[in-house]
Design an enzyme around this catalytic site. Structure first.
Site, PDB file in Angstrom:
ATOM      1  N   ASP A   1       0.829  -1.201   0.000  1.00 37.18           N
ATOM      2  CA  ASP A   1       0.000   0.000   0.000  1.00 37.18           C
ATOM      3  C   ASP A   1       0.870   1.261   0.000  1.00 37.18           C
ATOM      4  O   ASP A   1       1.853   1.340   0.743  1.00 37.18           O
ATOM      5  CB  ASP A   1      -0.864  -0.027   1.275  1.00 37.18           C
ATOM      6  CG  ASP A   1      -1.963   1.014   1.272  1.00 37.18           C
ATOM      7  OD1 ASP A   1      -2.857   0.916   0.421  1.00 37.18           O
ATOM      8  OD2 ASP A   1      -1.917   1.909   2.137  1.00 37.18           O
TER       9      ASP A   1
ATOM     10  N   GLU B   1      14.209 -15.574   0.895  1.00 36.20           N
ATOM     11  CA  GLU B   1      14.452 -16.681   1.831  1.00 36.20           C
ATOM     12  C   GLU B   1      13.531 -17.851   1.496  1.00 36.20           C
ATOM     13  O   GLU B   1      13.714 -18.952   1.995  1.00 36.20           O
ATOM     14  CB  GLU B   1      14.146 -16.241   3.281  1.00 36.20           C
ATOM     15  CG  GLU B   1      15.155 -15.288   3.874  1.00 36.20           C
ATOM     16  CD  GLU B   1      14.630 -14.623   5.166  1.00 36.20           C
ATOM     17  OE1 GLU B   1      13.580 -15.050   5.707  1.00 36.20           O
ATOM     18  OE2 GLU B   1      15.276 -13.663   5.607  1.00 36.20           O
TER      19      GLU B   1
HETATM   20  C1  GLC Z   1      -4.150   3.083  -0.762  1.00 34.96           C
HETATM   21  C2  GLC Z   1      -5.382   2.191  -0.698  1.00 34.96           C
HETATM   22  C3  GLC Z   1      -6.537   3.022  -0.259  1.00 34.96           C
HETATM   23  C4  GLC Z   1      -6.245   3.582   1.114  1.00 34.96           C
HETATM   24  C5  GLC Z   1      -4.910   4.331   1.144  1.00 34.96           C
HETATM   25  C6  GLC Z   1      -4.431   4.550   2.545  1.00 34.96           C
HETATM   26  O1  GLC Z   1      -4.233   4.037  -1.742  1.00 34.96           O
HETATM   27  O2  GLC Z   1      -5.584   1.571  -1.941  1.00 34.96           O
HETATM   28  O3  GLC Z   1      -7.726   2.287  -0.242  1.00 34.96           O
HETATM   29  O4  GLC Z   1      -7.254   4.464   1.504  1.00 34.96           O
HETATM   30  O5  GLC Z   1      -3.896   3.626   0.499  1.00 34.96           O
HETATM   31  O6  GLC Z   1      -4.029   3.338   3.124  1.00 34.96           O
END
Ligand code: GLC
Length: 561
Positions: A217, A266
């Site tokens: 993310d 790993e």
């Molecule tokens: C990314 C995710 C989104 C979330 C953001 C904060 O863009 O796809 O859904 O709100 O990160 O974690």
């Protein structure tokens, strides 16, 4: 670069176990809205398990699960309170193990979401930081600062969060903490060794449980240079994003991913990763896709484009060239849990360069629903998907697009959940709930077969037409198209290249893969004559008329053997 990563660029994979991801079709599950096994209105892990046969029949190679960790759902689960556990409302770790086993038995790999930029404010580290007070070691794991103004009553800077409002929130003792997203999502301090170490533990934890890969993310946001004096918001906007920007896409983030790569390696086969990195250029993106780093990065270019031949052509060329130079494979995405579904986007006036996250503004502005051409949007979406699935590289599909679902606009303000709706920010308009409504499995029943109870977001009546049972019975349905395309895709995929053929029309694109499979997409409004090739057509997004490829239609043509 490792041999495993290079192996498939020109030939078939040398070691398919290590290179499965290169041309995989990966299906994104938003677990709270996929299937609800216990009838509490929230989708869960046993729900995914109960649909393992559906996933196998769909023909995907892997699933990616959006966060299922304990969370107060301030941001749909992207506010993680415990990275090594399952939200009790969604199941247990043994449910998770059973799901992985069931998917693996069906040759479906499992990718999970890692959210490293921020935790939930309910994470034990943040709770400890609140208790421990200013100057404590616990606060060092986050980004705490004194405020500005005579008594520190103003935020340290005028920065705004991605969901709107200040990027700083004040705690009881007067200090402020940074949150790039919601105030319930405090940013971690990636200069802290314990933060780094803990994520290595998390990666091993899931890898040991048999997880095959990770989706990272906002991978471009972790490291920060917060040397005082901090720049203002206006100054920040002027700083080039060339690797030295204080907050975004910094070169030093790749030190983190180099460490992660050694953890991935790993394992046998090495675990994979794909970066969600909203960066400015394909060159910057390539760094995340490097074999010494995460190995692959999302390319959101098609998702941000209109249904337009010239844009598709340019984007495909740029990304294949980029993949060739990095040794990674490219990724294609038309929909995900953050954007308006592509059937709906293509049924609205062209974006014309407008950021796709604002594609919902037609309704937000009290928008005339008649602006949406539902049928045309779906016709274009089917054509775009079929074209995308013929491309070299991996394709990421979002749950519900295989049913041809449109965005759900009919959600009242009281029923909405997304912080983007309540707080605005860069996700303008209605926010992201409209693509997160629980899936319709049956035309009838309390929540269209989603579960025995209700659905945590309201499902509109028109969902009945898109239900899995209705579409399974209809060979012309979008579900049947996806199933057939994903089945044939295993034969179509070959070396990671394509060759364009001039069609004599700017709005018709045609390419051939190394094994002779072809895709022809008519983005225009006039039919295109396929001549003798029509006889070898194996799949089309709308029926051919004689030898003619109708407007806004893609066809696959199999080689003569
Ligand atoms: C990314 C995710 C989104 C979330 C953001 C904060 O863009 O796809 O859904 O709100 O990160 O974690």
């Amino acid at each position: 670069m490792t041999d495993a990563l290079l192996a498939d660029t020109e030939t078939r994979p040398v070691d398919p176990a290590a290179t499965w991801w290169r041309q995989a079709a990966v299906y994104q599950i938003y677990p709270r809205s996929f299937a609800d096994a216990n009838g509490d209105g929230l989708g869960d892990i046993p729900g995914v398990l109960s649909r393992a046969d559906y996933l196998a029949e769909l023909g995907i190679d892997a699933v990616w699960l959006s966060p299922f960790y304990p969370s107060a759902l301030a941001d749909g689960g992207y506010d993680v309170a415990d990275y090594r556990n399952i939200d009790p409302r969604l199941g247990t770790l043994s449910d998770f193990d059973a799901m992985v086993t069931a998917l693996h038995e069906r040759d479906i790999r499992v990718v999970v979401d890692i959210v490293p930029n921020h935790t939930s404010d309910l994470h034990e580290w943040f709770q400890e930081a609140l208790r421990a007070g200013r100057g404590s070691a616990a606060r060092e794991r986050y980004i705490f600062r004194e405020g500005a103004g005579a008594d520190g009553e103003l935020p340290p800077t005028d920065w705004v969060s991605a969901f709107g409002g200040p990027a700083w929130t004040r705690v009881d003792d007067g200090q402020w903490y940074l949150h790039s997203f919601a105030r319930e999502q405090p940013d971690l301090n990636w200069a802290h060794p314990e933060v780094r170490e803990d994520f290595l533990t998390t990666l091993r934890f899931w890898s040991d449980r048999g997880v095959d890969g990770f989706r990272i993310d906002v991978a471009h946001m972790l490291t920060k240079d917060l040397t005082e004096p901090l720049p203002s918001r206006e100054e920040l906007a002027q700083i080039p994003r060339d690797g030295n920007h204080p907050l975004l896409d910094r070169d030093d983030v790749h030190e983190v991913y180099a460490e992660w790569r050694s953890v991935f390696n790993e394992y046998d086969p090495p675990r994979t990763a794909v970066a969600e990195a909203w960066v400015e250029t394909p060159e910057r993106r390539a760094k995340y896709a490097s074999a010494e780093g995460l190995g692959q990065a999302f390319n959101f270019d098609l998702l941000e484009a209109d249904f337009d031949a010239a844009q598709f052509h340019r984007i495909i060329d740029e990304n294949l060239e980029q993949a060739r130079t990095t040794g990674s494979s490219t990724t294609w995405v038309l929909s995900n849990h953050d954007v308006t579904r592509h059937a709906t986007r293509y049924g609205l006036p062209p974006l014309g360069g407008r950021p796709v996250k604002q594609g919902v503004e037609w309704v937000a502005a009290g928008g005339p629903a008649e602006q949406l051409d539902r049928e045309g949007g779906l016709r274009r979406a089917r054509a775009a998907t079929l074209f995308m699935l013929a491309l070299p590289g991996s394709a990421y599909l979002y749950q519900g697009e295989e049913l041809g679902l449109h965005e759900v606009a009919e959600i009242s303000p009281e029923e909405r959940q997304d912080p983007a709706f309540f707080r605005g920010g860069e996700f303008d308009g209605l926010g992201r709930d409209g693509c997160r409504v629980p899936l319709p499995w049956t035309g009838e029943g309390a929540s269209f077969g989603f579960g025995a109870g209700g659905a945590h977001l309201p499902q509109p009546e028109w969902f009945a037409r898109y239900a899995v049972d209705a579409e399974s019975a209809d060979p012309a349905s979008t579900l049947s198209l996806y199933r057939e395309a994903l089945r044939l895709r295993h034969r179509l995929q070959s070396g990671e290249t394509l060759e364009w053929t001039d069609t004599g029309r700017a709005d018709v694109l045609r390419f051939t893969r190394p094994n002779g499979w072809q895709a022809v997409a008519n983005f225009g409004t006039e039919p295109f004559d396929l001549g003798d090739d029509a006889a070898d057509a194996v799949l089309a997004s709308s029926p051919l008329i004689g030898t003619s490829l109708p407007a806004e239609t893609t066809v696959w043509i199999a080689p003569q053997i």
